[in-house]
Design a protein around this motif. Structure first.
Motif, PDB file in Angstrom:
ATOM      1  N   UNK A 409       0.825  -1.201   0.000  1.00 50.01           N
ATOM      2  CA  UNK A 409       0.000   0.000   0.000  1.00 50.01           C
ATOM      3  C   UNK A 409       0.865   1.261   0.000  1.00 50.01           C
ATOM      4  N   UNK A 410       1.882   1.297   0.825  1.00 44.13           N
ATOM      5  CA  UNK A 410       2.747   2.483   0.903  1.00 44.13           C
ATOM      6  C   UNK A 410       3.603   2.615  -0.361  1.00 44.13           C
ATOM      7  N   UNK A 411       3.983   1.494  -0.966  1.00 51.83           N
ATOM      8  CA  UNK A 411       4.730   1.562  -2.224  1.00 51.83           C
ATOM      9  C   UNK A 411       3.859   2.151  -3.330  1.00 51.83           C
ATOM     10  N   UNK A 412       2.598   1.734  -3.383  1.00 50.75           N
ATOM     11  CA  UNK A 412       1.668   2.285  -4.372  1.00 50.75           C
ATOM     12  C   UNK A 412       1.517   3.789  -4.173  1.00 50.75           C
ATOM     13  N   UNK A 413       1.367   4.229  -2.931  1.00 48.65           N
ATOM     14  CA  UNK A 413       1.210   5.660  -2.652  1.00 48.65           C
ATOM     15  C   UNK A 413       2.467   6.435  -3.028  1.00 48.65           C
ATOM     16  N   UNK A 414       3.649   5.815  -2.870  1.00 53.43           N
ATOM     17  CA  UNK A 414       4.891   6.491  -3.253  1.00 53.43           C
ATOM     18  C   UNK A 414       4.898   6.809  -4.743  1.00 53.43           C
ATOM     19  N   UNK A 415       4.358   5.901  -5.543  1.00 54.10           N
ATOM     20  CA  UNK A 415       4.302   6.100  -6.991  1.00 54.10           C
ATOM     21  C   UNK A 415       3.174   7.054  -7.371  1.00 54.10           C
ATOM     22  N   UNK A 416       1.976   6.774  -6.870  1.00 56.03           N
ATOM     23  CA  UNK A 416       0.797   7.531  -7.303  1.00 56.03           C
ATOM     24  C   UNK A 416       0.749   8.945  -6.741  1.00 56.03           C
ATOM     25  N   UNK A 420       7.189   8.720  -7.634  1.00 57.12           N
ATOM     26  CA  UNK A 420       8.368   7.863  -7.698  1.00 57.12           C
ATOM     27  C   UNK A 420       8.137   6.740  -8.716  1.00 57.12           C
ATOM     28  N   UNK A 421       9.228   6.155  -9.157  1.00 58.40           N
ATOM     29  CA  UNK A 421       9.152   5.178 -10.245  1.00 58.40           C
ATOM     30  C   UNK A 421       8.978   3.765  -9.696  1.00 58.40           C
ATOM     31  N   UNK A 422       7.927   3.067 -10.157  1.00 62.55           N
ATOM     32  CA  UNK A 422       7.717   1.704  -9.714  1.00 62.55           C
ATOM     33  C   UNK A 422       6.497   1.097 -10.376  1.00 62.55           C
ATOM     34  N   UNK A 423       6.366  -0.231 -10.351  1.00 59.09           N
ATOM     35  CA  UNK A 423       5.242  -0.933 -10.991  1.00 59.09           C
ATOM     36  C   UNK A 423       3.978  -0.831 -10.155  1.00 59.09           C
ATOM     37  N   UNK A 424       3.386   0.348 -10.127  1.00 57.53           N
ATOM     38  CA  UNK A 424       2.233   0.607  -9.280  1.00 57.53           C
ATOM     39  C   UNK A 424       1.090  -0.366  -9.555  1.00 57.53           C
ATOM     40  N   UNK A 425       0.845  -0.665 -10.819  1.00 51.47           N
ATOM     41  CA  UNK A 425      -0.251  -1.572 -11.152  1.00 51.47           C
ATOM     42  C   UNK A 425      -0.064  -2.950 -10.567  1.00 51.47           C
ATOM     43  N   UNK A 426       1.151  -3.484 -10.681  1.00 51.96           N
ATOM     44  CA  UNK A 426       1.412  -4.822 -10.125  1.00 51.96           C
ATOM     45  C   UNK A 426       1.295  -4.805  -8.603  1.00 51.96           C
ATOM     46  N   UNK A 427       1.825  -3.745  -7.982  1.00 48.08           N
ATOM     47  CA  UNK A 427       1.757  -3.658  -6.533  1.00 48.08           C
ATOM     48  C   UNK A 427       0.303  -3.531  -6.064  1.00 48.08           C
ATOM     49  N   UNK A 428      -0.517  -2.803  -6.809  1.00 49.72           N
ATOM     50  CA  UNK A 428      -1.935  -2.715  -6.449  1.00 49.72           C
ATOM     51  C   UNK A 428      -2.591  -4.090  -6.484  1.00 49.72           C
TER      52      UNK A 428
END
Length: 607
Positions: A409-416, A420-428
């Motif tokens: 959840x926190x990784x997704x928020x970091x991107x959205x 920040x750069x990251x695979x938000x869709x996969x993490x969601x």
């Protein structure tokens, strides 16, 4: 019988801390760091294992003590048949050279005094070589040396340094004990009166940074001062406690070394510092965290030494009998080698909170977090030892899975939210997978509550964190049912146990322990979220009432014997106190809303 923990007060500097009893005996001190070998270990044995007694020689009618204002300068006042005398104790700040300053002040009459100094390096085993250097007294053995400066005449007696003297009204008699490496020249003698004044001023300046608070302001600042005293200033690391092996059950074997820094404490600690206005300390803690976990995510530990050390091997100290015969006494902590899934979510959450508060970060910080997410992605389905560091079978602990959800959840928020750069869709997608699994496997529909691990009906107080981290809101019927079940089944006289002993063995150790105080504060937070403000305040004030006379809490509370138990004072208990006070005072959800950051509004999942 050992001195009750309630009778101890804490003094500390920037590197270590000591426990001083009401009787005037300094019974625990590790030099030069929190995790160094103790030179005074009477806390876990008797006076033969090292202590420093400074007290009236005759009968004592009454003892009063307090900290000077919002400082860690301790005053202990003894009323005797001959008069009144005060001992002022502190540990001034001196870079890499810890000192203990003890000033005896005459208040009334003329009081005969005694001093008994028993120095035993290496946890009570090594009798030092004692010699005089000019007017100074030196004790040394191996790498360590102590210098005692005082105008009082000293003499040796049965491997103890002793003195008798009298103090009249307005007299001030100083004692300064200074550590230095035995191969180096000792530091110059310190002006005790000046050191006291400077130490008090330093603490007052620090305490004044506290943002305006509430009716519980005194309890909060005492907790934050304690937290500051448990900080290893060179690195910013905050140890869980300054002690080892104080039992969670008197006479039992649940005796652990807490003189290290736990990643799990990071988010609550960071939050408590930030909301109180201590940006510098919060930033230092965050930087310590990043340095400690740097490297391969697969090798990230649950705890580290104060400077980020990784090798914390556990061993037993069999020559110490333990506090109230609670053996074994342990040095190091074997839990360092455990796999605890929740810490990955804690680290991600801690750095997320720091980001939201505007603490500066570098590109490499996010690279490290991305590696953590890669590791979490491959490991979240595995069983672990969990929050309570069980020494039994690994299980799929519900709290651990919830914290894995927090990580994604926190990784997704970091991107959205922060770009920040990251695979938000996969993490969601992974976040949603975990959410569905926890709601399916970690929830018992018959009980109407989340359970300790998949497949059991056992409750666990760690599940009080479910709404606090934003997994589901407190208004969700499953969360509400969990809170009410814990309140009913795990509460004893208003204090919350970690889990019930009526179920099968979980942690691989004999049953029996006190109520875990942080859990009790989590229940305060949950009651606040449920809108049960009066119940929350009532419980919070019950918790405040068990602090000792100078405002300190241990890890647990023995409900049967009405005593503090576990390592003392405990950072996590004081952090939880500060956060609960903030929640109640502001009438907003504090860390609950901040940690959840909207995540608590997740839609209910089908069962």
């Amino acid at each position: 019988m050992s001195t009750p923990l309630e009778d101890y007060a804490l003094i500390g500097d920037t590197h270590t801390a000591a426990l001083v009893s009401k009787s005037g005996s300094l019974d625990w001190l590790c030099l030069p760091r929190f995790d160094s070998e103790a030179c005074f270990a009477a806390l876990l044995g008797d006076e033969s294992h090292g202590r420093w007694l400074l007290a009236p020689a005759g009968g004592i009618k009454q003892i009063r003590r307090r900290y000077r204002g919002d400082t860690l300068v301790l005053e202990t006042e003894f009323e005797t048949e001959d008069g009144v005398v005060r001992i002022v104790d502190c540990m001034p700040h001196r870079e890499h050279r810890p000192d203990v300053v003890r000033m005896v002040e005459g208040i009334k009459g003329r009081v005969p005094m005694q001093m008994r100094l028993v120095i035993r390096f290496d946890y009570g085993t090594t009798v030092p070589w004692v010699r005089r250097r000019d007017d100074r007294f030196q004790a040394l053995a191996g790498p360590d040396a102590l210098m005692l400066d005082t105008p009082v005449d000293l003499r040796g007696e049965n491997l103890t340094t002793v003195a008798e003297f009298e103090v009249a009204a307005r007299d001030r008699v100083p004692f300064v004990l200074s550590w230095h490496p035995s191969h180096e020249d000792p530091p110059p003698a310190r002006d005790a009166a000046l050191a006291l004044t400077q130490t008090e001023s330093t603490w007052c300046d620090w305490s004044q940074k506290l943002k305006p608070g509430s009716e519980w302001r005194d309890a909060v600042i005492r907790s934050l001062v304690t937290l500051k005293a448990l900080t290893y200033q060179p690195t910013g690391g905050i140890v869980a406690a300054p002690t080892t092996s104080l039992p969670e059950k008197l006479g039992g074997v649940r005796n652990w070394d807490y003189r290290y820094c736990w990643l799990r404490d990071a988010t609550f600690t960071l939050y408590s510092l930030l909301v109180a206005g201590y940006q510098e300390e919060a930033s230092a803690w965050r930087e310590w965290l990043l340095r400690a976990v740097a490297g391969q995510a697969s090798r990230m530990q649950i705890m580290y030494g104060a400077a980020g050390e990784r090798w914390l091997a556990e061993r037993e100290i069999d020559w110490l009998p333990g506090y109230e015969a609670s053996a074994p006494v342990r040095v190091g902590n074997a839990a360092v080698d455990q796999f605890q899934l929740d810490v990955y979510g804690e680290v991600m959450d801690s750095l997320h909170q720091a980001r939201r508060q505007g603490l500066a970060e570098e590109d490499s910080d996010w690279q490290l977090q991305s590696q953590i997410m890669d590791f979490l992605e491959s490991k979240w389905k595995e069983p672990d030892e969990g929050l309570w560091e069980i020494r039994g079978q690994r299980r799929h602990f519900t709290h651990s899975k919830i914290m894995a959800w927090v990580g994604f959840d926190r990784a997704v928020k970091a991107v959205d939210e922060f770009g920040l750069d990251g695979p938000s869709g996969r993490w969601k997608g992974l976040r949603d997978d975990i959410h569905r699994e926890v709601c399916r496997e970690g929830f018992d529909s018959e009980r109407g509550a989340f359970t300790q691990y998949y497949g059991t009906k056992q409750l666990d107080a760690s599940l009080l964190l479910t709404p606090l981290v934003g997994f589901l809101p407190a208004s969700d019927e499953r969360v509400k049912g969990t809170i009410e079940a814990i309140e009913k089944e795990l509460s004893v006289d208003g204090f919350v146990m970690r889990y019930s002993e009526d179920y099968e063995d979980v942690d691989g150790l004999p049953q029996g322990e006190g109520a875990f105080l942080a859990c009790s504060f989590w229940l305060v937070d949950c009651l606040t979220l449920l809108g049960r403000k009066e119940d929350a305040v009532r419980m919070f004030e019950r918790l405040l009432a068990i602090r000792n006379d100078v405002g300190l809490l241990s890890e647990e509370y023995d409900v049967e014997h009405h005593r503090l138990v576990g390592n003392f004072p405990q950072a996590f208990s004081h952090v939880a106190l500060a956060n609960s006070a903030h929640n109640l005072a502001t009438d907003v959800t504090g860390p609950a809303a901040s940690r959840g950051d909207g995540g608590g509004q997740a839609e209910p999942q089908e069962l």
